[in-house]
Scaffold this motif. Structure first.
Motif, mmCIF file in Angstrom:
data_model
loop_
_atom_site.group_PDB
_atom_site.id
_atom_site.type_symbol
_atom_site.label_atom_id
_atom_site.label_comp_id
_atom_site.label_asym_id
_atom_site.label_seq_id
_atom_site.Cartn_x
_atom_site.Cartn_y
_atom_site.Cartn_z
ATOM 1 N N LEU A 55 -67.604 134.697 -24.326
ATOM 2 C CA LEU A 55 -68.792 135.485 -24.067
ATOM 3 C C LEU A 55 -68.934 136.624 -25.071
ATOM 4 O O LEU A 55 -70.014 136.877 -25.597
ATOM 5 N N VAL A 60 -71.873 139.363 -29.408
ATOM 6 C CA VAL A 60 -71.845 140.072 -30.690
ATOM 7 C C VAL A 60 -72.681 139.323 -31.720
ATOM 8 O O VAL A 60 -73.478 139.916 -32.453
ATOM 9 N N TYR B 18 -68.617 146.699 -29.614
ATOM 10 C CA TYR B 18 -69.210 146.286 -28.340
ATOM 11 C C TYR B 18 -68.530 145.036 -27.813
ATOM 12 O O TYR B 18 -68.400 144.837 -26.607
ATOM 13 N N GLY B 19 -68.072 144.194 -28.762
ATOM 14 C CA GLY B 19 -67.343 143.006 -28.350
ATOM 15 C C GLY B 19 -66.094 143.370 -27.541
ATOM 16 O O GLY B 19 -65.715 142.674 -26.603
ATOM 17 N N VAL B 22 -67.189 144.105 -24.059
ATOM 18 C CA VAL B 22 -67.552 142.874 -23.342
ATOM 19 C C VAL B 22 -66.291 142.153 -22.885
ATOM 20 O O VAL B 22 -66.185 141.701 -21.740
ATOM 21 N N ARG B 23 -65.299 142.083 -23.776
ATOM 22 C CA ARG B 23 -64.044 141.399 -23.408
ATOM 23 C C ARG B 23 -63.385 142.085 -22.231
ATOM 24 O O ARG B 23 -62.811 141.444 -21.369
ATOM 25 N N GLN B 26 -65.827 141.224 -19.101
ATOM 26 C CA GLN B 26 -66.495 139.939 -18.888
ATOM 27 C C GLN B 26 -66.024 139.225 -17.615
ATOM 28 O O GLN B 26 -66.835 138.604 -16.923
ATOM 29 N N ARG B 30 -68.663 138.125 -14.815
ATOM 30 C CA ARG B 30 -68.800 136.684 -14.522
ATOM 31 C C ARG B 30 -68.467 136.398 -13.059
ATOM 32 O O ARG B 30 -69.159 135.630 -12.394
ATOM 33 N N ASP B 44 -72.795 132.151 -17.151
ATOM 34 C CA ASP B 44 -72.593 132.676 -18.501
ATOM 35 C C ASP B 44 -73.904 133.076 -19.148
ATOM 36 O O ASP B 44 -73.959 134.048 -19.906
ATOM 37 N N ASP B 45 -74.975 132.308 -18.878
ATOM 38 C CA ASP B 45 -76.287 132.685 -19.427
ATOM 39 C C ASP B 45 -76.683 134.073 -18.940
ATOM 40 O O ASP B 45 -77.119 134.926 -19.714
ATOM 41 N N ALA B 47 -74.759 136.379 -17.583
ATOM 42 C CA ALA B 47 -73.800 137.401 -18.026
ATOM 43 C C ALA B 47 -74.124 137.833 -19.453
ATOM 44 O O ALA B 47 -74.118 139.027 -19.775
ATOM 45 N N GLN B 48 -74.430 136.861 -20.304
ATOM 46 C CA GLN B 48 -74.777 137.191 -21.680
ATOM 47 C C GLN B 48 -76.004 138.085 -21.712
ATOM 48 O O GLN B 48 -76.047 139.087 -22.430
ATOM 49 N N GLU B 49 -77.020 137.701 -20.925
ATOM 50 C CA GLU B 49 -78.252 138.485 -20.856
ATOM 51 C C GLU B 49 -77.952 139.904 -20.409
ATOM 52 O O GLU B 49 -78.483 140.873 -20.959
ATOM 53 N N PHE B 51 -75.171 141.646 -20.718
ATOM 54 C CA PHE B 51 -74.496 142.434 -21.746
ATOM 55 C C PHE B 51 -75.461 142.817 -22.864
ATOM 56 O O PHE B 51 -75.360 143.898 -23.450
ATOM 57 N N ILE B 52 -76.403 141.942 -23.168
ATOM 58 C CA ILE B 52 -77.398 142.264 -24.198
ATOM 59 C C ILE B 52 -78.269 143.433 -23.731
ATOM 60 O O ILE B 52 -78.529 144.382 -24.480
ATOM 61 N N PHE B 55 -76.368 146.655 -23.827
ATOM 62 C CA PHE B 55 -76.285 147.174 -25.198
ATOM 63 C C PHE B 55 -77.536 147.954 -25.560
ATOM 64 O O PHE B 55 -77.475 149.049 -26.121
ATOM 65 N N ARG B 56 -78.696 147.343 -25.217
ATOM 66 C CA ARG B 56 -79.964 147.986 -25.574
ATOM 67 C C ARG B 56 -80.159 149.291 -24.812
ATOM 68 O O ARG B 56 -80.843 150.191 -25.271
#
Lengths: 526, 187
Positions: A55, A60, B18-19, B22-23, B26, B30, B44-45, B47-49, B51-52, B55-56
């Protein structure tokens, strides 16, 4: 918790429908609901925990892409505007961008070997116009395992190790459960199953389909409702709530809805499915004619031939008729184009006549060019075309002039009768790159407008508002056949002709992939 | 991890930093999503959204607080948007049971606590402690997504036997997770 309650929970999680009994138990004893919730939570964590998530790397990479990337079409048109003259080699910026994209793609695959699954069951053999929705690139020859795949509009074709060919049409989300089972959450798929693959299954939210030696299509709507259409052979279809499956034969179809517990026969519509995507002909170079329209003046436009006779493509600019029947004093006008000069057709009969007979029969082909048309102006019936004006025997590309046949101004392929019309109105005063692709016909030599053609606008697969079922058999050698005409239809000069601008026309004897179409769009050679 | 320092680097333009965040978070994000989703494959979709979006919105984040609960709340919001689009309104016993279950899961796994994340982290250890035949059965069902029918055929067992074995294995895993979690809390 007594044995009966434990058994109900176990059976519910095994997929049996025990809701009514469990509700009763939960009402009597709240501890049953708590225990059920604990089992459900653990089961969901087991499913989510399967495989090692990457993920952080995905996030990133996506953030970096958002910071540096920009829409492909905008980049191309900006670049083309800045180009002073003709380039015949790949622009350095495009080569650099392509190299970077390739390196990032390889980097992706190296970082996430788990994505291709461990174990893997199939190989991607063809991809067409699939936007990357998962921040995970799809590539031909990639092995596929259990991780879900989500695609936008386009096609992905996989070949399983035992030989089954699965063509998935997006938007779609699917995953391979094992070597013989696919879960299709939504989207369309066609499975062609050889003897070794008998028992191949597709599961959707509403139904389970088991192959008995066949080719069948499945469409799953976003709400899970599922239709199964058997193209050949037999399948078994079972609603998720049903204990027994029913057999379905060739040219039969059913619709299954698990919410409403509906399993009903519907009219078979096998033509809605693209059944096969040709694998890339990597070892066969394209042969083509290219009209750059860079003469800038005069009564002739020449064609550059690669593998084809350029002399046959020489075009003579022809005037149209004046309204009083007299001949106009000039043909199409030379104007500034996307690259170099272009031609403007006035809609009053201006056209270009060539000696190129066109690509015949059900042979694969691609026609690509830049086009510009103004809003609120009358549209003619053909920007270009060739063939014989009889059903299925003519090949004409235009901007759609008839509202009852689809979006006005949409990219249109017409074979009279029969048309495929794109959804986007291109009559906005801006240059658009368009491409019409026809795949090779089937083993019997037949090709159909509905299942063998794709439209592209500005480098992207164009959804169609209308696609007729009509066999394509372009006739170029009859007494009434017309060679390639640009700016008018094949039937008569007296029908409304095309009004607008055309530049960089390619007629190619191969069904091009999206990447190749984008190269043409960027001014590169094939 | 010094989250405040990492966040400061991210706000300075360091996306790779930022990675690391996330690690760090996560598994909790999740897990928080997975226990709430009928369709776990969307985890995962979403979760990704989440984190994005986090970030913003990072400039709005209070560095004095924990990043995990904040991004989990964003994830739940994303999940609710996802469900509004995807999930059909239904009637009948199955939907009523489903709603009761959703409420119970929400109660058992509040977003401000990382209970589900802790379970997910202990789950892999507890799986390794299982005897190979039991672990293989869990893997067939949950990692390879085999149906009960397929498992029973390959193992030569009755349908009810497979069903109850899986039920007992889940109970065994749960006991292991609870024991390990209480040992960690005690230490």
């Amino acid at each position: 918790m007594n044995n009966e309650q434990a058994s109900l929970i176990a059976r519910q999680l095994a997929g049996e429908s025990m809701a009514a009994e469990l509700l009763e138990q939960c009402r009597r004893d709240p501890a049953v609901l708590e225990e059920l919730a604990r089992h459900v939570a653990l089961e969901r964590l087991l499913k989510a925990g399967a495989g090692a998530p990457m993920l952080a790397e995905e996030v990133v990479a996506r953030l970096k892409y958002e910071q540096t990337g920009r829409p492909f079409a905008e980049a191309v048109t900006n670049r083309l505007r800045a180009m002073a003259g003709r380039r015949t080699s790949v622009p350095r910026w495009l080569a650099a961008a392509a190299t970077l994209a390739l390196l990032l793609g390889f980097g992706w695959l190296a970082l996430r070997p788990h994505w291709i699954g461990h174990p893997t069951f199939a190989r991607i053999v063809s991809i067409e116009s699939v936007p990357c929705l998962d921040a995970t690139p799809l590539a031909v020859d990639t092995r596929v395992g259990t991780r879900p795949i989500r695609i936008g509009p386009g096609f992905v074709q996989l070949r399983f190790d035992h030989g089954t060919l699965l063509l998935v049409e997006g938007p779609a989300r699917f995953s391979l459960r094992n070597g013989k089972e696919v879960r299709l959450e939504y989207g369309r798929a066609v499975a062609t199953v050889p003897l070794a693959g008998h028992g191949f299954r597709i599961e959707s939210p509403a139904a389970e389909i088991i192959d008995l030696g066949t080719r069948f299509g499945v469409e799953v709507r976003p709400d899970g409702e599922t239709e199964v259409h058997v193209l050949q052979g037999k399948v078994l279809v079972r609603g998720q709530w049903e204990l027994r499956a029913t057999e379905l034969g060739g040219a039969e179809a059913v619709r299954v809805n698990s919410r409403e517990k509906l399993h009903e026969t519907v009219a078979a519509d096998t033509d809605r499915f693209l059944t096969e995507l040709p694998e890339p002909e990597l070892d066969r170079p394209a042969r083509y004619l290219h009209w750059p329209f860079d003469e800038g003046g005069g009564g002739v436009c020449r064609a550059i031939g690669v593998g084809m006779d350029g002399a046959a493509g020489t075009g003579r600019l022809q005037p149209g008729l004046k309204r009083d029947g007299g001949e106009a004093d000039h043909g199409p006008d030379w104007v500034p184009g996307v690259l170099g000069s272009a031609l403007f057709f006035d809609g009053q009969g201006d056209h270009v006549e060539t000696g190129f007979p066109g690509i015949a029969g059900a042979a694969q082909r691609t026609v690509a060019f830049w086009v510009k048309a103004m809003p609120n102006e009358p549209l003619g019936f053909a920007a270009l075309g060739w063939g014989t004006f009889s059903p299925g025997n003519v090949w004409q590309i235009s901007l759609n002039p008839w509202a009852h046949e689809g979006t006005l101004g949409g990219l249109r392929l017409g074979i009279q009768p029969g048309e495929a019309v794109g959804r986007k109105n291109l009559c906005d005063g801006r240059w658009h790159h368009v491409a019409v692709v026809m795949y090779p016909g089937s083993e019997t030599g037949e090709a159909n407008l509905q299942t063998h053609t794709l439209l592209y606008v500005d480098g992207e697969l164009e959804p169609t508002s209308r696609k007729s079922f009509q066999r394509i058999q372009t006739l170029t050698d009859t007494q009434t056949a017309t060679p390639l005409m640009i700016g008018r239809s094949a039937d008569s000069l007296h029908t409304p002709t095309f009004r607008g601008f055309i530049d960089e026309l390619y007629v190619v004897d191969k069904a091009l992939r999206r990447e190749e179409i984008r190269r043409l769009m960027a001014g590169s050679i094939l | 991890m010094d989250q405040a320092a990492v966040i400061s680097k991210v706000l300075g333009g360091d996306i790779d930093a930022y990675g690391e965040l996330v690690r760090e978070c996560q598994s909790s994000v999740r897990a928080c999503l997975a226990v709430r989703l009928h369709d776990v494959s969307a985890t995962d979709d979403i979760a990704q959204e989440a984190f994005i979006i986090a970030f913003r919105k990072l400039k709005e984040f209070d560095p004095g607080k924990e990043f995990g609960p904040w991004v989990r709340s964003i994830a739940i919001h994303c999940m609710q948007n996802h469900l509004r689009k995807k999930r059909p309104l239904g009637v009948g016993d199955a939907d009523l049971l489903s709603r009761m279950l959703d409420a119970q899961l929400e109660k058992d796994h509040p977003a401000e606590k990382d209970g589900a994340g802790e379970q997910l982290r202990q789950l892999s250890i507890c799986l390794e402690k299982m005897a190979p035949p039991q672990r293989a059965l869990i893997e067939k069902r949950y990692f390879q997504n085999e149906s009960i029918a397929s498992i029973k055929e390959s193992l030569g067992l009755a349908h009810s036997t497979v069903t109850m074995r899986l039920h007992r294995l889940r109970e065994e895993l749960r006991r292991c997770i609870e024991q390990r979690s209480s040992e960690r809390t005690a230490s």
